[in-house]
Design a protein around this motif. Structure first.
Motif, short mmCIF file in Angstrom:
data_model
loop_
_atom_site.label_atom_id
_atom_site.label_comp_id
_atom_site.label_asym_id
_atom_site.label_seq_id
_atom_site.Cartn_x
_atom_site.Cartn_y
_atom_site.Cartn_z
N ASN A 84 0.83 -1.21 0.00
CA ASN A 84 0.00 0.00 0.00
C ASN A 84 0.86 1.26 0.00
N GLN A 85 1.97 1.23 0.73
CA GLN A 85 2.86 2.38 0.76
C GLN A 85 3.44 2.64 -0.63
N GLN A 86 3.75 1.57 -1.36
CA GLN A 86 4.28 1.72 -2.72
C GLN A 86 3.21 2.30 -3.64
N LYS A 87 1.98 1.83 -3.50
CA LYS A 87 0.89 2.36 -4.31
C LYS A 87 0.68 3.84 -4.03
N ILE A 88 0.75 4.22 -2.75
CA ILE A 88 0.59 5.63 -2.37
C ILE A 88 1.70 6.47 -3.00
N ALA A 89 2.93 5.98 -2.92
CA ALA A 89 4.06 6.71 -3.50
C ALA A 89 3.88 6.86 -5.01
N ASP A 90 3.44 5.80 -5.68
CA ASP A 90 3.20 5.86 -7.12
C ASP A 90 2.10 6.87 -7.46
N LEU A 91 1.03 6.86 -6.68
CA LEU A 91 -0.07 7.80 -6.93
C LEU A 91 0.36 9.24 -6.66
N GLN A 92 1.19 9.46 -5.65
CA GLN A 92 1.68 10.80 -5.37
C GLN A 92 2.54 11.31 -6.53
N SER A 93 3.36 10.43 -7.10
CA SER A 93 4.16 10.81 -8.27
C SER A 93 3.27 11.14 -9.45
N GLN A 94 2.24 10.35 -9.63
CA GLN A 94 1.30 10.57 -10.73
C GLN A 94 0.56 11.91 -10.53
N ILE A 95 0.20 12.22 -9.31
CA ILE A 95 -0.47 13.50 -9.02
C ILE A 95 0.46 14.66 -9.35
N LYS A 96 1.73 14.56 -8.97
CA LYS A 96 2.68 15.64 -9.27
C LYS A 96 2.81 15.84 -10.77
N ALA A 97 2.91 14.73 -11.52
CA ALA A 97 3.01 14.83 -12.97
C ALA A 97 1.76 15.48 -13.56
N LEU A 98 0.60 15.11 -13.06
CA LEU A 98 -0.65 15.69 -13.55
C LEU A 98 -0.76 17.17 -13.17
N GLU A 99 -0.27 17.53 -12.00
CA GLU A 99 -0.29 18.94 -11.60
C GLU A 99 0.60 19.78 -12.53
N ILE A 100 1.74 19.21 -12.91
CA ILE A 100 2.64 19.92 -13.83
C ILE A 100 1.97 20.07 -15.19
N GLN A 101 1.36 18.99 -15.69
CA GLN A 101 0.66 19.04 -16.96
C GLN A 101 -0.48 20.06 -16.91
N ASN A 102 -1.20 20.07 -15.81
CA ASN A 102 -2.31 21.01 -15.65
C ASN A 102 -1.80 22.44 -15.69
N LYS A 103 -0.69 22.70 -15.00
CA LYS A 103 -0.13 24.06 -14.97
C LYS A 103 0.30 24.49 -16.38
N VAL A 104 0.95 23.58 -17.09
CA VAL A 104 1.39 23.89 -18.45
C VAL A 104 0.18 24.21 -19.33
N LEU A 105 -0.86 23.38 -19.25
CA LEU A 105 -2.06 23.61 -20.05
C LEU A 105 -2.74 24.92 -19.66
N MET A 106 -2.79 25.24 -18.39
CA MET A 106 -3.40 26.50 -17.94
C MET A 106 -2.59 27.69 -18.46
N ASP A 107 -1.26 27.57 -18.45
CA ASP A 107 -0.41 28.64 -18.97
C ASP A 107 -0.64 28.84 -20.47
N ILE A 108 -0.83 27.72 -21.19
CA ILE A 108 -1.09 27.82 -22.64
C ILE A 108 -2.42 28.51 -22.88
N VAL A 109 -3.45 28.12 -22.13
CA VAL A 109 -4.77 28.71 -22.27
C VAL A 109 -4.71 30.20 -21.96
N LYS A 110 -4.04 30.59 -20.89
CA LYS A 110 -3.94 32.00 -20.50
C LYS A 110 -3.18 32.79 -21.57
N ALA A 111 -2.16 32.18 -22.15
CA ALA A 111 -1.36 32.87 -23.16
C ALA A 111 -2.17 33.15 -24.42
N LYS A 112 -3.13 32.26 -24.73
CA LYS A 112 -3.95 32.42 -25.93
C LYS A 112 -5.09 33.42 -25.71
N LEU A 113 -5.40 33.72 -24.47
CA LEU A 113 -6.49 34.66 -24.19
C LEU A 113 -5.99 36.04 -24.27
#
Length: 113
Positions: A84-113
């Motif tokens: 379970n600890q390994q699964k939690i660590a994997d999910l935390q890594s996945q969340i960080k990657a998704l947060e980075i992707q989300n920030k990049v996409l938000m920056d792209i959207v803001k730049a186009k507005l």
């Protein structure tokens, strides 16, 4: 449970009754005679090797059922939380990657507005 006698066959019988497993079918699956299986059930104890075979035949972890009857303060060499600890660590890594992707996409959207 400290001084109480453990009756392993009560645990086994409860599982068989709950899952409605016929003893004759179980004996066939285990490759033993029905009277041999029934002789296991006449005793309050069972050899570890026989319990191992039953666990595999029924795809049920009787050892875990027994272990849950011990106090949680007892030690073990197995880290039951490692998976379970390994699964939690994997999910935390996945969340960080998704947060980075989300920030990049938000920056792209803001730049186009």
């Amino acid at each position: 449970m400290a001084n109480n006698q453990l009756n392993v066959n009560e645990i086994i019988n409860h599982h068989l009754e709950t899952k409605r497993i016929r003893r004759a079918a179980l004996a066939r699956k285990m490759g033993i005679m029905l009277h041999t299986l029934l002789s296991y059930q006449k005793k309050t104890t069972i050899q570890t090797s026989k319990l191992w075979e039953l666990s595999h035949a029924l795809e049920h972890n009787f050892f875990a059922d027994i272990a849950t009857q011990l106090p949680t303060s007892y030690t073990t060499t197995i880290d039951i939380h490692a998976e379970n600890q390994q699964k939690i660590a994997d999910l935390q890594s996945q969340i960080k990657a998704l947060e980075i992707q989300n920030k990049v996409l938000m920056d792209i959207v803001k730049a186009k507005l």
